[in-house]
Scaffold this active site. Sequence first.
Site, PDB file in Angstrom:
ATOM      1  N   LYS A 136      31.924   0.086 100.958  1.00  0.00           N
ATOM      2  CA  LYS A 136      30.691  -0.364 101.598  1.00  0.00           C
ATOM      3  C   LYS A 136      30.270   0.561 102.745  1.00  0.00           C
ATOM      4  O   LYS A 136      29.086   0.646 103.072  1.00  0.00           O
ATOM      5  CB  LYS A 136      30.850  -1.786 102.132  1.00  0.00           C
ATOM      6  CG  LYS A 136      31.304  -2.824 101.115  1.00  0.00           C
ATOM      7  CD  LYS A 136      30.317  -2.988  99.972  1.00  0.00           C
ATOM      8  CE  LYS A 136      30.543  -4.253  99.163  1.00  0.00           C
ATOM      9  NZ  LYS A 136      31.761  -4.261  98.340  1.00  0.00           N
TER      10      LYS A 136
HETATM   11  C1  LIG Z   1      31.986  -4.860  97.107  1.00  0.00           C
HETATM   12  C2  LIG Z   1      33.197  -4.402  96.397  1.00  0.00           C
HETATM   13  C3  LIG Z   1      33.225  -4.292  95.003  1.00  0.00           C
HETATM   14  C4  LIG Z   1      32.071  -4.702  94.134  1.00  0.00           C
HETATM   15  O1  LIG Z   1      30.957  -3.874  94.313  1.00  0.00           O
HETATM   16  P1  LIG Z   1      29.511  -4.361  93.843  1.00  0.00           P
HETATM   17  O2  LIG Z   1      28.573  -3.342  94.332  1.00  0.00           O
HETATM   18  O3  LIG Z   1      29.314  -5.691  94.539  1.00  0.00           O
HETATM   19  O4  LIG Z   1      29.545  -4.518  92.387  1.00  0.00           O
HETATM   20  C5  LIG Z   1      34.369  -3.790  94.413  1.00  0.00           C
HETATM   21  N1  LIG Z   1      35.449  -3.443  95.147  1.00  0.00           N
HETATM   22  C6  LIG Z   1      35.453  -3.547  96.484  1.00  0.00           C
HETATM   23  C7  LIG Z   1      36.675  -3.178  97.229  1.00  0.00           C
HETATM   24  C8  LIG Z   1      34.338  -4.022  97.163  1.00  0.00           C
HETATM   25  O5  LIG Z   1      34.343  -4.119  98.497  1.00  0.00           O
END
Ligand SMILES: *Cc1c(COP(=O)(O)O)cnc(C)c1O
Length: 495
Positions: free
Chosen positions: A110
Amino acid sequence: MRYCSTRNAADTVSAAEAVKEGIAPDGGLFVPAARLIANDELRGFAGDYQELCVKVLSIFFPEFTAGELQGVVAGAYGGGKFPLPAVAPLSEAGGVYFLELWHGPTCAFKDMALQVLPRLLPLAVAKTGAGADIAILVATSGDTGKAALEGFRDVPGTRVIVFYPEEGVSEMQRRQMVTQEGENVHVVAVRGNFDDAQGGVKAIFRDKKIKEVVGAGGFRFSSANSINWGRLAPQVVYYFHAYNRLLARGRLSAGDRVNFVVPTGNFGNILAGYYAWKMGLPVNKFICAANSNNVLTDFINTGTYDRNREFYRTISPSMDILISSNLERLLFEAAGRDDRKIISWMEELASEGRYTVDRNTSQTIRDLFWSGCATDEETMDTISSFFTAHGYLADPHTAVGINVYNKYVARSNDETPAVVVSTASPFKFNRSVAGAVLGKDAVRSHSEYELTALLAAETGREIPPALQNLETRPVLHSDVVSKEGMKEMVVRLLS
Ligand SMILES: *Cc1c(COP(=O)(O)O)cnc(C)c1O
């Protein structure tokens, strides 16, 4: 480039407007209003990550000057925020590549977008002449919350309110959030799961009355979730980056195709890859990896999206999602940008909890996407066996990706080179990871904090600085609300 809503293709807004609003007023999501075209400059681009990022952002945000975008990108990825020069290194183990997106300040992917958005948003607000402060509401399944808090902390003109599911995040994730410092940040636990938190936030965005109340206090809402286009655009960059690294290392020749394996929850990460493909990235298949909350796997395989199913709390909590918001953007493209179809499917989703797309749309999606899922037990086995066989320590989300990729290869015999998108540091989920590597008995009597040290000692990996000494930092946020109490909490925090 201008943007339209997935539920109204006729009216367009500027990029700055789309970022500032976060979600379209009709409840749809902003998407580029014109079809994306292949961009030959991005594929094979020889510059570094920051230069590539400026190139991509300048396509998506044409009204921002080159100087502005360079400032945004240098602030996001420079200054030691991502200590590795590659920003997102590409490692190799067990015959696949791992695009590691977790070397930023909060140890999950993120950060890749949430270091950019807080720098973009104030510029967008300035360009659209809105004279209010921005109140950013975030629903998090664990990682977005902390990344948004770090990204927006003390950014002038902004307030951040993060809602996380009280029982739905790992101890490290929770602790990272409730110890967050900053004058403009709030963290609130919701009694419920991620879908409750996300549903509550979307309801606030739709509520005219609450908008008036906070508006009178000088605030307007925006979103830092991946429904905001400003979250998706920076994620397009690393798909090109991965491809270009493989070219530079001689692992691919120009034009060769690759597969991307993406551990998926809200469908934001994988969707950014899809836009990269639209911009000319040679992709054979996107492999959408889900945990037991496999609503996307069923959708991709059958064309029916059905959220009426049991919700599981898994060891990959950031993927514990039954309503994957960003799928709406893929549907819009795959259905030939037919906004009426989107409106009717989303109405069915809201009223019945399910919808079935037409065969063309479903086939178009299946031509490019493949999906499978992994149970917690399979995920634990994968962490353990992959570490034993190849010395690579994967977090549970990344391990879901590895597991599903193995299923894909067994089914298809596809030999296309594969990049697994690695989404979090294993230390963020150390109870599961240590349990997989050391055995369940060895971890039972230890706290998550003790396990951090144990895992580091056992695997020879370094504990990321952001996860060190978490247990000694003071808890600064302790509010808990019901799903129904979220509105009132927002009003209270903003007045
Ligand atoms: C948010 C997240 C995901 C999923 O990603 P999306 O964009 O919501 O599909 C997968 N792995 C981790 C560690 C995340 O923080």
